[in-house]
Enzyme design. Structure first.
Site, short mmCIF file in Angstrom:
data_model
loop_
_atom_site.label_atom_id
_atom_site.label_comp_id
_atom_site.label_asym_id
_atom_site.label_seq_id
_atom_site.Cartn_x
_atom_site.Cartn_y
_atom_site.Cartn_z
CG HIS A 35 41.81 175.70 129.03
ND1 HIS A 35 42.46 174.64 129.22
CD2 HIS A 35 40.66 175.62 128.33
CE1 HIS A 35 41.69 173.54 129.09
NE2 HIS A 35 40.67 174.30 128.28
NE ARG A 265 42.83 159.83 96.46
CZ ARG A 265 42.99 160.59 97.53
NH1 ARG A 265 42.32 160.50 98.38
NH2 ARG A 265 44.20 161.55 97.55
CG HIS A 304 40.08 147.32 88.72
ND1 HIS A 304 38.98 146.88 87.61
CD2 HIS A 304 40.07 148.48 89.42
CE1 HIS A 304 38.61 148.18 87.59
NE2 HIS A 304 38.83 148.85 88.41
CB SER A 328 34.66 149.72 88.86
OG SER A 328 36.00 150.25 88.05
CB ILE A 399 34.78 165.11 96.90
CG1 ILE A 399 33.68 165.55 95.85
CG2 ILE A 399 36.07 164.70 96.52
CD1 ILE A 399 34.14 166.75 95.01
CG HIS A 731 8.73 132.30 95.51
ND1 HIS A 731 8.03 132.48 96.65
CD2 HIS A 731 10.00 133.15 96.01
CE1 HIS A 731 8.47 133.19 97.41
NE2 HIS A 731 9.65 133.78 97.35
NE ARG A 765 31.54 117.60 87.03
CZ ARG A 765 30.82 118.05 85.83
NH1 ARG A 765 30.60 117.32 84.71
NH2 ARG A 765 30.14 119.36 85.88
#
Length: 935
Positions: A35, A265, A304, A328, A399, A731, A765
């Site tokens: 501005h 990550r 993990h 993963s 990325i 099927h 069961r």
């Protein structure tokens, strides 16, 4: 003047042209983005001359304009005012300003400063003043400021100030794709009328403290464990203060638990700085220490692993944090977390959305590239799967592994997939931690207000490659040259606070040294810790467990039967269904309990015992084969009635849902639900067993291996219609062979019941055992209503599930020469064919394939002392089904003189033929092979 509206610097025209106007100095014109249109001592004189010239003639004006680098022709003003309708012109210009305001709300994010490592500034012609016929001369004119804060009429300059502050700084938001006006207005009010959160000095110091903790953790690991994979958070350290702020706010709002899922990550950083995993435990994992309780092949890599911890905020309020383990297959954990959250909410009852908060942290490439993300979003508003809104944070590295966005997605942003459910998306620059906190505040407030999902796109970078041993400059040299030069967000924010005198150098150093010392102490303790020798690891094998009596009193069975065959007096089911219900009312008396009735009786008896039952799948409420009818619909009003929820006042709830046409996300959801509520019978039904193919990643990573990798137990029941009946390759087969290949260490149970009572007992069961294992049931199609598969009331009142069924029709076992061992409906075909041929064969049905009931089979075989052959007979092609699995377990376990052979369809790449005639021919050949050698 002509450059007004373009975000680039321009110098005024040739000084010789200005000299003709009596202007002695060259004036600098700068971007209207800030501005500051014209600067210089003589700007007022310059403007007055230009206005005079434009009204009096165009020659000098044209000469000035021609010397400017501008993209459009000047707006020419007429000397004859009578030729212009002033009111019409003002109205037209006002409408253009309204269009400009709206377009900033739609596309303002394209001008935002979002990427810390920089890229070519995005622009859009609809955000340019010239697009609307507006110029510098309009900046100080007043217009109606539609929906903006402040006076009703404002200068265009002030309007642009507000819009650019709201949408074009280091935070941009997409929300105009939302169809709900209340949601749009809510966001608009908060973005345009409220300044970014007024952070106190203590808030800013806390943000810095969390940034220091995040960076120091990574740098310490990098120094102590050089080259080891850890999937560092460096470049995205703002995630830690974001999560810290989110959970602190949630705890203050009385949320008691957050359920999280995230990819690799930053997971170790989140575990240490958010979930509360002791640093020493993390260091032990880097040192390679083995848990003495570990069994063969179990465990997982450290990035993990999940954990349940306790987060405490500065106010003293706290909440539990569950970080789910995941593989993963990066986004596979998304529906699992949603299922876990829903199970916890169901346990809490009404208004539980405000007590349990699901949070999912994604990577940009996986978020855009993996279809399970879209499937999970499609769960978010469905009755059986909604969790009251999930806060998604996309850690946007710009990325993938080595794949650039131009090769990894077809959309502008990685987050565009969220628009399929009209989800608002907040983009924020990861190097502005205060903007990141503002994004979290806005996201959480929206989630609490509307109980819907919201996405934060944390635009950042990855300081190293995909992992710390990777060299990213091989494929992204220019990107990583910029990253190499980039100071960390911790350093940038420290400098910002120091420049504003909001902290001192001593305070900054104290924060850093305190955390470093804490880490070093934990590291030293780990090195000194005594390590016990670990004994050689041995396989953990249990095998077939002792039988559990699962019979139900006749009185209770009658109670359930009355409920599932009745309905309120003013309720009118479909006439055909009404007749079916009337016919089923006395099946216990008639000894004609079919498959669907046995299932309802099992569910109902469990409900009366206090066990919650949850069933979902594609068309599961009615049943693919119109066999279940767990929900009755009024024929006139479409009102719903759930018979199994009207058993008695003290019963547990019965929940049944038709799912979206998904396998991957829905099975993941139900698995997560079963993990979080092990006291509920949780079942997923495939429309046809073949459809489980779509859920294979969940089966591989979670259902089969979750306990082995993460000690995560599940009792999920998977109902997979299986059977060769001429319905074609898609099927026929539930891929029994895949489950048998995956079965090891008692990871799962694989059964194929052949009677209604067997199905009744195996369901019961599942809940009466103290051990929880996933149950894979190969359910029938033609046997659903077949009389030979029906059971009597006595079969349900007493007994238990039998892993093997001997041939009851054999009167003299010593006459039997051939034992036909099979599983599923082929057993009935063999019995029928044996009667026709009148040959000395016995049909033994293997009802449970895994854990394999070897001892039971050996006992059965011993009943037939004159038999010299066990012939495995299966409907499936030779390379499919259970043949290779059974052969491996029986080939050297049969008594002397008893050999093993098989009969099956020929090897095939496709599960079944698409031709009914060929199917019938194959069945005839199979029968011949099954009875070959018998006269």
């Amino acid at each position: 003047v002509g450059a007004v509206g373009y975000p680039a610097e321009y110098e005024a025209a040739d000084p010789r042209a200005l000299a003709r106007l009596g202007v002695s100095k060259t004036l600098t014109m700068t971007s209207t983005y800030d501005h500051r249109v014209i600067q210089g001592a003589e700007s007022g004189q310059f403007l007055s001359y230009v206005q005079e010239l434009m009204l009096g003639g165009h020659r000098f004006y044209d000469e000035i304009f021609a010397s400017l680098v501008v993209p459009y022709e000047p707006v020419r003003w007429s000397r004859d005012h009578s030729a212009i309708d002033d009111d019409q012109a003002d109205l037209e210009k006002q409408s253009r300003v309204i269009g400009l305001i709206n377009m900033y709300r739609v596309r303002g994010h394209l001008l935002a400063d979002l990427n810390p490592i920089g890229y070519e500034v995005l622009a859009h012609p609809e955000l340019d003043l010239s697009y609307y016929g507006l110029t510098v001369w309009d900046l100080d004119r007043e217009f109606l400021a539609e929906g903006l804060p402040g006076p009703r009429k404002q200068s265009l300059r002030r309007i642009l100030d507000t819009l650019r502050d709201a949408y074009c700084r280091t935070l941009g938001i997409e929300y105009m794709h939302i169809s709900d006006p209340d949601q749009k207005h809510w966001i608009q009010q908060r973005v345009e009328t409220q300044a970014p959160d007024d952070l106190t000095p203590d808030d800013k110091k806390h943000i810095l403290d969390r940034l220091i903790a995040a960076e120091a953790f990574e740098r310490f690991l990098h120094a102590k464990y050089t080259g080891q994979k850890r999937f560092s958070l460096e470049g995205a350290e703002s995630l830690i203060p974001m999560l810290d702020w989110l959970f602190e706010t949630a705890a203050d709002e009385d949320i008691i638990e957050a359920v999280m899922g995230m990819a690799h990550r930053g997971r170790l950083n989140v575990l240490a700085n958010i979930v509360g995993k002791p640093l020493g435990e993390i260091f032990k994992e880097f040192e390679g220490e083995i848990d003495p309780k570990t069994v063969q092949g179990s465990g997982d890599v450290k990035y993990h692993l999940g954990m349940t911890g306790q987060f405490s905020g500065r106010s003293g309020e706290s909440l539990a944090v569950v970080l789910s383990s995941n593989p993963s297959h990066l986004e596979a954990v998304d529906p699992v977390v949603e299922g876990m959250a829903r199970a916890k909410q169901d346990l809490l009852g009404q208004e539980s959305w405000d007590r349990i908060l699901p949070v999912l942290i994604h990577g940009d490439a996986a978020f855009a590239g993996q279809g399970i993300v879209a499937e999970t979003f499609n769960l978010s508003a469905l009755q059986g799967y909604r969790t009251g809104g999930t806060v998604h944070i996309v850690v946007n590295n710009n990325i993938g592994f080595t794949t650039a966005p131009s090769s990894g997605r077809s959309s502008t942003y990685a987050t565009d997939i969220a628009k399929i459910v009209a989800c608002p998306i907040i983009h924020v620059n990861g190097d502005d931690p205060e903007a990141c906190v503002h994004a979290v505040n806005l996201a959480f407030a929206y989630r609490q207000a509307f109980h819907l999902d919201i996405v934060i796109d944390l635009v950042c970078y990855r300081r190293y490659g995909h992992n710390e041993s990777d060299e990213p400059a091989f494929t992204q040299p220019t990107m990583y040259a910029r990253i190499e030069e980039r100071r960390s967000v911790r350093k940038l924010y420290t400098a910002q606070l120091l420049n504003k005198s909001e902290i001192t150098v001593d305070e900054a150093e104290e924060f850093l040294e305190s955390f470093r010392a804490q880490m070093q102490g934990a590291f030293d303790d780990t090195k000194k810790a005594h390590r016990d020798d670990v004994e050689a690891l041995q396989p953990h094998v249990v095998g077939v467990l002792p039988h559990v009596e699962t019979g139900v009193d006749r009185e209770r069975l009658d109670q359930v039967m009355r409920s599932i065959t009745s309905f309120p007096e003013d309720f009118e089911p479909h006439p055909k269904l009404r007749k079916q219900l009337e016919k089923r009312a006395d099946i216990l008396d008639r000894g004609a309990v079919d498959w669907a009735a046995a299932e309802s009786l099992a569910f109902g008896s469990l409900l009366l015992e206090g066990t919650t039952v949850r069933l979902s799948g594609q068309d599961s409420r009615r049943g693919t084969f119109s066999q279940r009818h767990s929900v009755l619909m009024d024929h006139r009003s479409a009102e719903e009635y759930f018979p199994l929820n009207h058993l008695g006042p003290d019963q547990a709830p019965f929940r049944v849902f038709d799912s979206l046409l998904s396998e991957l996300a829905v099975v993941g959801f139900e698995y997560g639900y079963s993990v979080a509520n092990g006291d509920a019978l949780v079942a997923w039904e495939a429309q046809f067993g073949d459809f489980v193919n779509g859920a294979q990643p969940i089966v591989d990573h979670f259902v089969v291996a979750g306990e082995d990798k993460w000690r995560q137990t599940s009792g999920l029941v998977m109902l997979l219609p299986h059977g060769y009946e001429g319905q074609g390759p898609d099927h026929s087969s539930a891929r029994l062979e895949r489950f048998l290949t995956l079965a090891a260490e008692d990871s799962i149970q694989v059964v194929q019941p052949t009677t209604a009572a067997q199905y009744f007992h195996v369901l019961r069961r599942q809940m009466h055992r103290t051990v929880r294992k996933p149950l894979i049931v190969m359910t029938p199609k033609s046997l659903l209503r077949a009389r030979v598969a029906q059971s009597t009331a006595d079969d349900l009142v007493t007994g238990h599930f039998k892993e093997t069924l001997d041939d009851r029709a054999v009167e003299d076992p010593e006459n039997v020469r051939l034992l036909q061992l099979c599983t599923g409906k082929i057993g009935y075909a063999l019995m029928e064919e044996r009667s026709k041929r009148d040959v000395p064969a016995a049909v033994v049905r293997l009802e449970q394939l895994y854990p394999f009931p070897l001892q039971q089979l050996q006992d059965i075989f011993d009943r037939y002392p004159m038999a010299d052959e066990v012939r495995w007979v299966q409907e499936e092609p030779e390379n499919m089904g259970a043949w290779f699995f059974v052969q491996a377990r029986l080939h050297d376990k049969l008594r002397e003189g008893l050999r093993l052979s098989h009969a099956s369809r020929a090897e095939s790449a496709s599960p079944a033929s698409g031709s009914l005639r060929i199917h019938e021919q194959e069945h005839a050949h199979l029968m011949e092979a099954a009875f070959e050698g018998l006269v």
